[in-house]
Design an enzyme around this catalytic site. Structure first.
Site, mmCIF file in Angstrom:
data_model
loop_
_atom_site.group_PDB
_atom_site.id
_atom_site.type_symbol
_atom_site.label_atom_id
_atom_site.label_comp_id
_atom_site.label_asym_id
_atom_site.label_seq_id
_atom_site.Cartn_x
_atom_site.Cartn_y
_atom_site.Cartn_z
ATOM 1 N N ASP A 24 0.877 -1.181 0.000
ATOM 2 C CA ASP A 24 0.000 0.000 0.000
ATOM 3 C C ASP A 24 0.912 1.227 0.000
ATOM 4 O O ASP A 24 1.859 1.318 0.785
ATOM 5 C CB ASP A 24 -0.894 -0.017 1.260
ATOM 6 N N LEU A 25 0.572 2.168 -0.943
ATOM 7 C CA LEU A 25 1.428 3.351 -1.031
ATOM 8 C C LEU A 25 1.208 4.231 0.210
ATOM 9 O O LEU A 25 0.097 4.339 0.723
ATOM 10 C CB LEU A 25 1.115 4.142 -2.306
ATOM 11 N N ASP A 52 -4.387 2.541 -4.302
ATOM 12 C CA ASP A 52 -2.927 2.538 -4.255
ATOM 13 C C ASP A 52 -2.403 1.231 -3.687
ATOM 14 O O ASP A 52 -1.337 1.165 -3.098
ATOM 15 C CB ASP A 52 -2.417 3.735 -3.459
HETATM 16 N N1 LIG Z 1 -5.329 9.783 -8.659
HETATM 17 C C1 LIG Z 1 -5.930 8.702 -8.236
HETATM 18 N N2 LIG Z 1 -6.225 8.530 -6.983
HETATM 19 C C2 LIG Z 1 -6.821 7.455 -6.507
HETATM 20 C C3 LIG Z 1 -7.182 6.460 -7.400
HETATM 21 N N3 LIG Z 1 -7.788 5.475 -6.705
HETATM 22 C C4 LIG Z 1 -7.794 5.843 -5.422
HETATM 23 N N4 LIG Z 1 -7.215 7.079 -5.277
HETATM 24 C C5 LIG Z 1 -6.999 7.771 -4.099
HETATM 25 O O1 LIG Z 1 -5.941 7.230 -3.351
HETATM 26 C C6 LIG Z 1 -6.094 7.557 -2.022
HETATM 27 C C7 LIG Z 1 -5.813 6.450 -1.161
HETATM 28 O O2 LIG Z 1 -6.078 6.702 0.173
HETATM 29 P P1 LIG Z 1 -5.138 6.368 1.318
HETATM 30 O O3 LIG Z 1 -4.430 5.139 1.144
HETATM 31 O O4 LIG Z 1 -5.864 6.569 2.576
HETATM 32 O O5 LIG Z 1 -4.147 7.608 1.279
HETATM 33 P P2 LIG Z 1 -2.682 7.697 1.851
HETATM 34 O O6 LIG Z 1 -2.450 9.044 1.811
HETATM 35 O O7 LIG Z 1 -1.813 6.898 0.994
HETATM 36 O O8 LIG Z 1 -2.819 7.132 3.286
HETATM 37 P P3 LIG Z 1 -1.893 6.135 3.957
HETATM 38 O O9 LIG Z 1 -1.904 4.912 3.207
HETATM 39 O O10 LIG Z 1 -2.469 5.983 5.258
HETATM 40 O O11 LIG Z 1 -0.561 6.727 3.911
HETATM 41 C C8 LIG Z 1 -7.502 8.075 -1.898
HETATM 42 O O12 LIG Z 1 -7.491 9.485 -1.730
HETATM 43 C C9 LIG Z 1 -8.170 7.804 -3.235
HETATM 44 O O13 LIG Z 1 -9.091 8.807 -3.591
HETATM 45 C C10 LIG Z 1 -6.910 6.619 -8.747
HETATM 46 O O14 LIG Z 1 -7.165 5.820 -9.608
HETATM 47 N N5 LIG Z 1 -6.275 7.761 -9.123
#
Ligand SMILES: Nc1nc2c(ncn2[C@@H]2O[C@H](COP(=O)(O)OP(=O)(O)OP(=O)(O)O)[C@@H](O)[C@H]2O)c(=O)[nH]1
Length: 770
Positions: free
Chosen positions: A636-637, A679
């Protein structure tokens, strides 16, 4: 009655007559032989003995006649001598006649020279006899007053008498006295008596006795036995009437005759007799033969003839019985031949050397619409009238030369319809000589139509097969090529139809190994279809198409669909196999494109969740088969959301793409990488050498993603948390792996992100090779 029916009934009658002659002929011939034989036997048994007796009687009669004649001559000579003495005595003085020198000289001369006469004497009235000359003057013999001489003295008595045989002296031969009265008394003598030597008489008879069993008997008419040869002791001088069964012919009996004596009084034997009376003397001469002796030879012959006849009859009856059996069998065979011939779906016929049909079965008659009466040339009526004579002449010529005939003829039915007839004829040979011809006639109108239809459909099928792009191949049960179409020829670069009779292996070359299992399955009655990459066909063994993660459905690979099925005969038996090979590259490419689309994340072009799941399933199975270690990494990013929030989704998307590129770059080509959503990413590693390698990979990924990303003019920093687990593929299921990896990810996140957390499995499970 219609003429054809009339002649048919005549033909049937003639046929029946022929059959009757054939059936009854041998019996009639044998019966005739038996009738003739037994008629001959009857003649031999009933008529022949009678003719034997008759012939014998003829012989006896002739002997009797000759013997009687000779006896008569002898008696006449003796009588002549008596008369001579009588005449001489007339010229002499009446005293002492018995001692007269002249008479004595004459008497001596007669004794010496006269045939059969042994003595001559003079007799007086009281029955005493003196020799001439009387040496002693005493009577030589005394007969007594009642002797045969008394008959001479009876008035009107015979001129000459013959007395019963007597002996002049004790121990001397028997003599036959013959006496006559002197014309003039000479003293006391009134009779002169001559004595015939009976032995001399018998000597006359002896040459007449031709065979044993024959007898000559001289009898005085009053029944006294005078002479007999062969002799019977004590017979002569006796009267037959005094013998048992004795019987004398009546005085008026014919001078000659013949009869059968049931039992001869002379010797008690059955005799066949012929007799003859002497003309001038009261004597009869009987010549006889023993009946049993003449029949003995005949009876022996009769036994032989009867035995032979019975043997011949037994053989004839045996032959008849044998004939009956043979004929019964032959008739059964003939009936069977007739029935099977009539039951034959083909017309059968036989014709003679002139070409005339002489026999045919019912099918022939029905087929050619010919009746039996016009059997000979009736079939010509099925031809146009103008052709008949020519065809008849041709046919007769063929029959004469004994040529084999194989031809098809168009004939016209009575109702005007047409038919095609296949005609075959072969010569019948006996000892190398042609004696007749036999043949068959078959209506092939229907077969021809079917054959033409079949040819037409075959032509259509062939044209279709040649025109289609798919390759076609048919082989027989020895894998010899029966057919391959143009597409096949072109693909394998074979000259047109040069495949005839060649083996499938030769034709298919290095592709044979891939095709052969299908051919064998088809021989076993199983149809099968497989798809192969053409390159794989050249491998040692065919194998199903592998799952190629990185295949994109494009490129040079060609795909072939092979379908093979059993080749069946009309009867349904497997006579080979046929196969169709179709180039399915384009279809395959499209299929793979669609498959890839459904399994791929469109943004990053990594596998999506479904694709990842499918591929991991397959990869896990394969790893399990090989006993490998596998690892699942969940990622997970970190801090991705702020990028979206701060720079917008397009930048976020570009970043996700860059992440995907960096992941692919960091991993081996065969490792599976997927974007599970948002992500979240997942990596599946198979063929992990040791558990720690998974940590190395996880750390490598954490490190790779910690590096800043350049998106356009932006430099972005994110990170990644990785949860991973390592397990022996054989011991784990996918959902357990997922759970563990997810848990470890959670742990990594909680531990402050930007790191990897994982669980390593224990050592190598038991029983697993190192
Ligand atoms: N640009 C883009 N964003 C996406 C896509 N799918 C999901 N997201 C976003 O990716 C984010 C993932 O959320 P999180 O994993 O909570 O964000 P984070 O900032 O990485 O949080 P942590 O994992 O806790 O570090 C969300 O804001 C989604 O809206 C996509 O296809 N494109």
């Amino acid at each position: 009655m219609p003429s054809s029916l009339f002649s048919q009934s005549i033909a049937a009658r003639l046929d029946m007559k022929r059959v009757r002659v054939l059936v009854l002929g041998p019996f009639l011939a044998l019966g005739l032989v038996l009738i003739v034989l037994w008629a001959l036997v009857g003649w031999f048994a009933l008529v022949y003995p009678r003719s034997l007796v008759q012939d014998l009687q003829d012989d006896l009669e002739s002997v009797a006649q000759n013997a009687a004649l000779e006896t008569e001559v002898l008696l006449r000579e003796t009588e002549g001598n008596l008369r001579t003495i009588d005449l001489l005595m007339l010229t002499r003085k009446p005293e002492a006649q018995d001692r007269d020198a002249t008479v004595s000289l004459l008497a001596d001369t007669m004794r010496d020279s006269a045939r059969g006469m042994t003595d001559v004497m003079l007799a007086n009235t009281d029955g005493r006899l003196w020799r001439i000359p009387s040496v002693t003057g005493e009577p030589y013999l005394t007969l007594g007053p009642d002797s045969f001489l008394t008959a001479l003295r009876r008035p009107g008595g015979p001129g000459i008498v013959i007395g019963a045989p007597l002996r002049l002296r004790e121990g001397a031969h028997l003599v036959l006295p013959m006496a006559t009265r002197l014309s003039a008394r000479a003293g006391e003598f009134d009779t002169v008596v001559a004595f015939l030597d009976l032995d001399g008489l018998l000597k006359l008879y002896r040459p007449r006795i031709m065979r044993t069993g024959m007898a000559i008997f001289l009898e005085r008419k009053d029944g006294v036995a005078m002479a007999r040869w062969p002799e019977i002791a004590g017979l002569l001088g006796r009267n037959l009437k005094d013998l048992r069964g004795g019987r004398v012919l009546p005085p008026d009996a014919p001078a000659s005759g013949r009869f059968l004596v049931a039992e001869s009084p002379v010797d008690g034997l059955d005799r066949i007799v012929a007799y003859r009376s002497l003309q001038d003397y009261p004597l009869r001469l009987f010549v006889s033969f023993e009946r049993d002796r003449i029949l003995a030879g005949y009876l022996k012959q009769r036994r032989v003839v009867l035995g032979f006849s019975m043997l011949v009859s037994a053989i004839a009856i045996g032959l008849m019985a044998w004939f009956t059996r043979v004929q019964a069998r032959a008739r059964l065979r003939e009936a069977e031949r007739q029935a099977t011939s009539d039951a034959s779906p083909m017309g059968l016929f036989r014709c003679d050397l002139s070409g005339r049909t002489v026999d045919a079965n019912e099918t022939y008659l029905r087929l050619l619409e010919v009746d039996r009466a016009s059997l000979a040339w009736g079939w010509l009526e099925r031809l146009p009238e103008a052709e008949r004579e020519t065809v008849r002449a041709q046919w007769a010529a063929l029959a004469a030369t004994g040529e084999s005939v194989d031809r098809v003829r168009r004939l016209t039915r009575r109702d005007g319809g047409e038919m095609l007839v296949a005609l075959r004829m072969r010569p019948m040979r006996i000892d190398g000589h042609i004696v007749a011809h036999a043949g068959t006639v078959a209506d092939i109108s229907a077969e021809l139509a079917v054959e033409r239809e079949r040819e037409r459909s075959q032509a259509v099928m062939s044209a279709l097969a040649q025109s289609v792009a798919v390759m076609m191949l048919a082989v027989d049960s020895d894998e010899r090529v029966l057919f391959c179409n143009k597409a096949f020829e072109q693909r394998f670069d074979i000259a047109h139809r040069s495949w005839v009779g060649r083996g499938a292996q030769e034709l298919l070359g290095d592709r044979y190994a891939a095709v052969r299992p299908l051919i064998l399955r088809a021989f076993a009655g199983e149809a099968s279809v497989i798809e192969m990459r053409e390159d794989d066909m050249r491998d040692e063994a065919s194998r199903p198409m592998p799952l190629d993660v990185n295949a994109d459905g494009r490129g040079d690979a060609r795909y072939i669909e092979l379908s093979y099925a059993p080749l069946l005969s009309d009867a349904g038996t497997i006579i080979g196999a046929y196969g169709v090979a179709r180039d399915v590259t384009e279809v395959k490419q499209e299929q793979m494109r669609l498959l890839k689309a459904s399994n791929t994340d469109p943004l990053t072009e990594l596998l999506n969740r479904a694709g990842f799941s499918a591929y991991v399933d397959a990869a896990l199975r394969r790893a399990s088969d090989r006993g490998e270690l596998v690892a699942l990494l969940y990622m997970d990013l970190d801090r991705f959301k702020p990028v979206n929030d701060e720079y917008g989704h397009p930048v976020g998307d570009a970043l996700l793409k860059a992440v995907a590129g960096r992941l692919r770059h960091a991993l081996r080509p065969q490792d599976l990488v997927a974007r599970l959503g948002g992500d979240e990413f997942a990596v599946f590693l198979h063929h992990v050498a040791k558990p720690e390698d998974a940590r190395v990979v996880a750390d490598k990924l954490v490190h790779a993603l910690a590096m800043p990303f350049r998106i356009g003019a932006l430099e972005l920093r994110i990170g990644a948390s990785v949860g991973f687990c390592v397990q022996w593929a054989r011991e784990v299921r996918i959902d357990a792996l997922v759970m563990q990896a997810d848990e470890q990810l959670y742990r990594a996140k909680r531990a402050g992100r930007g790191q990897a957390s994982g669980s390593l499995c224990a050592g190598r499970p038991q029983g697993q090779p190192g």
